[in-house]
Design a protein around this motif. Structure first.
Motif, PDB file in Angstrom:
ATOM      1  N   MET A  64      -2.580  43.660 -27.294  1.00 28.95           N
ATOM      2  CA  MET A  64      -2.477  43.614 -28.750  1.00 28.95           C
ATOM      3  C   MET A  64      -2.352  42.148 -29.168  1.00 28.95           C
ATOM      4  SD  MET A  64       0.630  44.991 -31.243  1.00 28.95           S
ATOM      5  CE  MET A  64       0.813  46.439 -30.281  1.00 28.95           C
ATOM      6  N   PRO A  65      -3.209  41.697 -30.064  1.00 34.25           N
ATOM      7  CA  PRO A  65      -3.071  40.317 -30.548  1.00 34.25           C
ATOM      8  C   PRO A  65      -1.705  40.109 -31.205  1.00 34.25           C
ATOM      9  CG  PRO A  65      -5.180  41.233 -31.206  1.00 34.25           C
ATOM     10  CD  PRO A  65      -4.376  42.362 -30.607  1.00 34.25           C
ATOM     11  N   GLN A  66      -1.143  38.909 -31.021  1.00 36.28           N
ATOM     12  CA  GLN A  66       0.207  38.635 -31.527  1.00 36.28           C
ATOM     13  C   GLN A  66       0.287  38.758 -33.039  1.00 36.28           C
ATOM     14  OE1 GLN A  66       2.307  35.375 -29.809  1.00 36.28           O
ATOM     15  NE2 GLN A  66       1.413  35.702 -27.825  1.00 36.28           N
ATOM     16  N   GLN A  67      -0.762  38.348 -33.747  1.00 33.51           N
ATOM     17  CA  GLN A  67      -0.746  38.465 -35.205  1.00 33.51           C
ATOM     18  C   GLN A  67      -0.621  39.927 -35.618  1.00 33.51           C
ATOM     19  OE1 GLN A  67       0.149  35.416 -35.982  1.00 33.51           O
ATOM     20  NE2 GLN A  67      -1.109  35.539 -37.793  1.00 33.51           N
ATOM     21  N   LEU A  68      -1.288  40.824 -34.880  1.00 32.47           N
ATOM     22  CA  LEU A  68      -1.231  42.238 -35.211  1.00 32.47           C
ATOM     23  C   LEU A  68       0.182  42.788 -35.025  1.00 32.47           C
ATOM     24  CD1 LEU A  68      -2.861  44.637 -36.160  1.00 32.47           C
ATOM     25  CD2 LEU A  68      -3.497  45.079 -33.788  1.00 32.47           C
ATOM     26  N   ALA A  69       0.866  42.357 -33.976  1.00 34.17           N
ATOM     27  CA  ALA A  69       2.243  42.805 -33.750  1.00 34.17           C
ATOM     28  C   ALA A  69       3.135  42.394 -34.914  1.00 34.17           C
ATOM     29  CB  ALA A  69       2.771  42.232 -32.443  1.00 34.17           C
ATOM     30  N   ARG A  70       2.962  41.179 -35.402  1.00 29.87           N
ATOM     31  CA  ARG A  70       3.770  40.715 -36.529  1.00 29.87           C
ATOM     32  C   ARG A  70       3.459  41.524 -37.780  1.00 29.87           C
ATOM     33  NH1 ARG A  70       6.982  36.283 -37.871  1.00 29.87           N
ATOM     34  NH2 ARG A  70       7.172  36.076 -40.113  1.00 29.87           N
ATOM     35  N   VAL A  71       2.192  41.861 -37.983  1.00 27.81           N
ATOM     36  CA  VAL A  71       1.798  42.644 -39.156  1.00 27.81           C
ATOM     37  C   VAL A  71       2.505  43.992 -39.157  1.00 27.81           C
ATOM     38  CG1 VAL A  71      -0.141  43.882 -40.223  1.00 27.81           C
ATOM     39  CG2 VAL A  71      -0.414  41.504 -39.525  1.00 27.81           C
ATOM     40  N   TYR A  72       2.626  44.630 -38.001  1.00 27.00           N
ATOM     41  CA  TYR A  72       3.323  45.922 -37.938  1.00 27.00           C
ATOM     42  C   TYR A  72       4.770  45.784 -38.414  1.00 27.00           C
ATOM     43  CZ  TYR A  72      -0.499  47.840 -35.095  1.00 27.00           C
ATOM     44  OH  TYR A  72      -1.706  48.279 -34.633  1.00 27.00           O
ATOM     45  N   VAL A  73       5.443  44.738 -37.984  1.00 26.90           N
ATOM     46  CA  VAL A  73       6.842  44.539 -38.375  1.00 26.90           C
ATOM     47  C   VAL A  73       6.930  44.186 -39.864  1.00 26.90           C
ATOM     48  CG1 VAL A  73       8.949  43.238 -37.922  1.00 26.90           C
ATOM     49  CG2 VAL A  73       7.451  43.863 -36.034  1.00 26.90           C
ATOM     50  N   GLU A  74       5.992  43.382 -40.354  1.00 23.95           N
ATOM     51  CA  GLU A  74       5.982  43.040 -41.778  1.00 23.95           C
ATOM     52  C   GLU A  74       5.730  44.277 -42.638  1.00 23.95           C
ATOM     53  OE1 GLU A  74       3.111  39.896 -41.971  1.00 23.95           O
ATOM     54  OE2 GLU A  74       4.611  38.376 -41.466  1.00 23.95           O
ATOM     55  N   GLU A  75       4.864  45.181 -42.177  1.00 27.83           N
ATOM     56  CA  GLU A  75       4.619  46.427 -42.915  1.00 27.83           C
ATOM     57  C   GLU A  75       5.878  47.286 -42.954  1.00 27.83           C
ATOM     58  OE1 GLU A  75       1.224  48.186 -41.014  1.00 27.83           O
ATOM     59  OE2 GLU A  75      -0.178  47.069 -42.284  1.00 27.83           O
ATOM     60  N   LYS A 124       8.094  44.330 -20.766  1.00 26.18           N
ATOM     61  CA  LYS A 124       6.648  44.243 -20.535  1.00 26.18           C
ATOM     62  C   LYS A 124       6.021  43.122 -21.354  1.00 26.18           C
ATOM     63  CE  LYS A 124       2.468  46.894 -21.499  1.00 26.18           C
ATOM     64  NZ  LYS A 124       1.960  48.172 -21.998  1.00 26.18           N
ATOM     65  N   TYR A 125       6.286  43.110 -22.656  1.00 28.49           N
ATOM     66  CA  TYR A 125       5.640  42.130 -23.518  1.00 28.49           C
ATOM     67  C   TYR A 125       6.216  40.725 -23.324  1.00 28.49           C
ATOM     68  CZ  TYR A 125       2.711  45.584 -25.604  1.00 28.49           C
ATOM     69  OH  TYR A 125       1.749  46.542 -25.777  1.00 28.49           O
ATOM     70  N   LEU A 126       7.474  40.625 -23.048  1.00 28.45           N
ATOM     71  CA  LEU A 126       8.080  39.317 -22.781  1.00 28.45           C
ATOM     72  C   LEU A 126       7.502  38.727 -21.490  1.00 28.45           C
ATOM     73  CD1 LEU A 126      10.188  37.405 -23.973  1.00 28.45           C
ATOM     74  CD2 LEU A 126      11.891  38.520 -22.543  1.00 28.45           C
ATOM     75  N   ALA A 127       7.372  39.556 -20.457  1.00 28.53           N
ATOM     76  CA  ALA A 127       6.835  39.097 -19.175  1.00 28.53           C
ATOM     77  C   ALA A 127       5.375  38.665 -19.292  1.00 28.53           C
ATOM     78  CB  ALA A 127       6.976  40.191 -18.119  1.00 28.53           C
ATOM     79  N   SER A 128       4.629  39.271 -20.223  1.00 29.19           N
ATOM     80  CA  SER A 128       3.213  38.933 -20.363  1.00 29.19           C
ATOM     81  C   SER A 128       2.983  37.770 -21.327  1.00 29.19           C
ATOM     82  CB  SER A 128       2.418  40.159 -20.821  1.00 29.19           C
ATOM     83  OG  SER A 128       2.780  40.523 -22.138  1.00 29.19           O
ATOM     84  N   GLY A 129       4.073  37.208 -21.859  1.00 27.36           N
ATOM     85  CA  GLY A 129       3.949  36.036 -22.722  1.00 27.36           C
ATOM     86  C   GLY A 129       3.719  36.336 -24.188  1.00 27.36           C
ATOM     87  N   HIS A 130       3.817  37.594 -24.576  1.00 24.71           N
ATOM     88  CA  HIS A 130       3.641  37.955 -25.981  1.00 24.71           C
ATOM     89  C   HIS A 130       4.900  37.628 -26.783  1.00 24.71           C
ATOM     90  CE1 HIS A 130       0.384  40.365 -24.311  1.00 24.71           C
ATOM     91  NE2 HIS A 130      -0.125  40.367 -25.527  1.00 24.71           N
ATOM     92  N   ALA A 131       4.708  37.337 -28.044  1.00 23.19           N
ATOM     93  CA  ALA A 131       5.846  37.121 -28.942  1.00 23.19           C
ATOM     94  C   ALA A 131       6.448  38.478 -29.308  1.00 23.19           C
ATOM     95  CB  ALA A 131       5.392  36.404 -30.201  1.00 23.19           C
ATOM     96  N   LEU A 132       7.750  38.509 -29.454  1.00 28.05           N
ATOM     97  CA  LEU A 132       8.449  39.709 -29.915  1.00 28.05           C
ATOM     98  C   LEU A 132       8.990  39.423 -31.305  1.00 28.05           C
ATOM     99  CD1 LEU A 132      10.473  40.627 -26.707  1.00 28.05           C
ATOM    100  CD2 LEU A 132       8.329  41.639 -27.498  1.00 28.05           C
ATOM    101  N   TYR A 133       9.001  40.445 -32.146  1.00 28.91           N
ATOM    102  CA  TYR A 133       9.468  40.307 -33.520  1.00 28.91           C
ATOM    103  C   TYR A 133      10.513  41.376 -33.796  1.00 28.91           C
ATOM    104  CZ  TYR A 133       5.284  37.503 -33.877  1.00 28.91           C
ATOM    105  OH  TYR A 133       4.334  36.542 -33.659  1.00 28.91           O
ATOM    106  N   ARG A 134      11.383  41.063 -34.737  1.00 30.51           N
ATOM    107  CA  ARG A 134      12.395  42.055 -35.151  1.00 30.51           C
ATOM    108  C   ARG A 134      12.476  42.070 -36.666  1.00 30.51           C
ATOM    109  NH1 ARG A 134      17.774  39.050 -32.934  1.00 30.51           N
ATOM    110  NH2 ARG A 134      17.439  37.094 -34.009  1.00 30.51           N
TER     111      ARG A 134
END
Length: 58
Positions: A1-12, A42-52
């Motif tokens: 999943m592209p990192q921008q898309l992950a952020r969009v989910y949290v923003e929504e 999983k996502y931290l180990a793969s280098g993806h950004a995490l959002y809260r």
């Protein structure tokens, strides 16, 4: 999943909180000191950004 898309989910989600509950929510990138869930590990180990999403209800 592209990192921008992950952020969009949290923003929504934050927008939904605002629209439904009338409560402002914040979106922040974060790095947990100790991942709690398999998802975080999983996502931290793969280098993806995490959002809260932070919601402060009186």
């Amino acid at each position: 999943m592209p990192q921008q898309l992950a952020r969009v989910y949290v923003e929504e989600f934050a927008l939904a909180v605002k629209l439904i509950a009338g409560i402002d929510a914040s979106v922040d990138e974060y790095v947990p000191s100790m991942p709690i869930t398999p998802f975080e590990r999983k996502y931290l180990a793969s280098g993806h950004a995490l959002y809260r999403c932070g919601v402060h209800a009186g």
